[in-house]
Design an enzyme around this catalytic site. Structure first.
Site, short mmCIF file in Angstrom:
data_model
loop_
_atom_site.label_atom_id
_atom_site.label_comp_id
_atom_site.label_asym_id
_atom_site.label_seq_id
_atom_site.Cartn_x
_atom_site.Cartn_y
_atom_site.Cartn_z
N LYS A 246 28.79 -8.79 48.22
CA LYS A 246 27.88 -8.78 47.08
C LYS A 246 26.79 -9.82 47.33
O LYS A 246 27.08 -11.01 47.49
CB LYS A 246 28.65 -9.13 45.80
CG LYS A 246 27.74 -9.21 44.58
CD LYS A 246 28.53 -9.41 43.31
CE LYS A 246 27.61 -9.52 42.11
NZ LYS A 246 28.34 -9.68 40.86
N LYS B 199 27.09 -4.18 47.74
CA LYS B 199 26.22 -4.17 46.57
C LYS B 199 25.05 -5.10 46.78
O LYS B 199 25.28 -6.22 47.20
CB LYS B 199 27.04 -4.63 45.37
CG LYS B 199 26.28 -4.80 44.10
CD LYS B 199 27.16 -5.46 43.07
CE LYS B 199 26.30 -5.71 41.84
NZ LYS B 199 26.93 -6.51 40.85
#
Ligand code: PBG
Length: 324
Positions: free
Chosen positions: A194, A247
């Site tokens: 992330k 992400k």
């Protein structure tokens, strides 16, 4: 060699193109983020995420039924609590808004996979994803709170918990706590790679989770790093992650591809709020064809190697795919 080789031969008709298409989207692989808020009868459109809503628990149940009907695979639940404090108490309240929403969803749509986001940022008064001491986000003290949050979600019936905090060791902490509480069947989808991305802006407005000081760069990843993402994935898998996520999606297709090529595990891609908002804004101006761009983005994530795609287009995209 040309003229014997003519790649256009197989592009000549829709039927030929369909025959040789390499990547197919399926509604079953799409996951829709949902935002649960306190109260009842609340269905309020989120300004930064058009066509997405703040939903009270009763409305979440209604939404769940419609989503199950659409054929999508699952939902990813976020909660917006009544009250925030320094230790994110509402995050691990067994009667908090997320556990309530999980129960409502499971009753209304038993076949929809329910995933819960496990993080503290929407529940802390300072908006950071962990415990703050002397202006620092403290890793190990945060783990216990995350683990309690995951157990509260599992207790309510979540199928998968998804830690998005980026603390070191959180997957191990969650796995141990879940197992100890008798939830060894609950899976973990870790937000493994992330990035500290500017594409989360619209989400933070929706979740009221912007940090009140500093930023998230001491725990989320530097957008410039690819090899480090592989170390994050490796660590999360070793700690017991069942699904690993990259992400955002579109600006990180190289990372999705690297992860998918390297490990035989399900890979998720989160097509984040900023990716959605860009398309919405451009479409509103008449500069992009919303539906075509959305399907192209989702197909690209799939082509790169994502198995599961989390997207604010999930419900609509399911309909578009069916019509295909
Ligand atoms: C919570 C969390 C965030 C997102 C998912 N979980 C925000 C953040 O890390 O700041 C972003 C989702 C999106 O932008 O669509 N930590």
């Amino acid at each position: 060699m040309f003229p014997q080789t003519r790649l256009r031969r197989l592009r000549r008709t829709p039927a030929l193109r369909r025959l040789v298409r390499e990547t197919l989207l399926s509604p079953s692989h799409l996951v829709m983020p949902l935002f649960a808020v306190p109260g009842s009868g609340v269905r309020q459109e989120i300004p930064s995420l058009p066509r997405n809503y703040h939903l009270s628990v009763d409305e979440i149940a209604v939404e769940g039924e419609a989503l199950a009907e659409s054929g999508i695979g699952g939902v990813l639940l976020f909660g917006i609590p009544e009250e925030k404090d320094e230790y994110a108490t509402a995050a691990y309240d067994p009667e908090g808004v997320v556990p309530q929403a999980v129960r409502a969803l499971k009753a209304a749509a038993p076949n929809l996979v329910v995933i819960t986001d496990v993080c503290l940022c929407a529940y802390t008064s300072h908006g950071q994803c962990g415990v703050v001491q002397d202006g620092e986000i403290v890793n190990d003290a945060t783990l216990d709170l995350l683990a309690r949050t995951a157990v509260a979600h599992a207790q309510a019936g979540a199928d998968i918990v998804a830690p998005s905090d980026m603390m070191d060791g959180r997957v191990q902490a969650l796995r141990a706590a879940l197992d100890e509480a008798g939830h060894s069947q609950v899976a973990i989808m870790s937000y493994a790679a992330k990035y500290a991305s500017a594409f989360y802006g619209p989400f933070r407005e929706a979740a009221g989770s912007s940090p009140s000081f500093g930023d998230r760069r001491s725990y989320q990843m530097d957008p410039a790093n690819r090899r480090e993402a592989l170390r994050e994935v490796e660590a999360d898998l070793a700690e017991g992650a069942d699904i690993v996520m990259v992400k955002p999606a579109l600006p990180y297709l190289d990372v999705i591809a690297a992860v998918a090529q390297r490990w035989p595990v399900p890979v998720a891609a989160y097509c984040v709020s900023g990716e959605y908002a860009m398309v919405e804004a451009a479409a509103e101006k008449g500069w992009l064809d919303r539906r075509a761009v959305a399907l192209e983005m989702l197909t690209a994530a799939k082509r790169a190697g994502a198995d599961v795609i989390i997207t604010y287009f999930a419900r609509e995209a399911a309909g578009w795919i069916e019509e295909h």
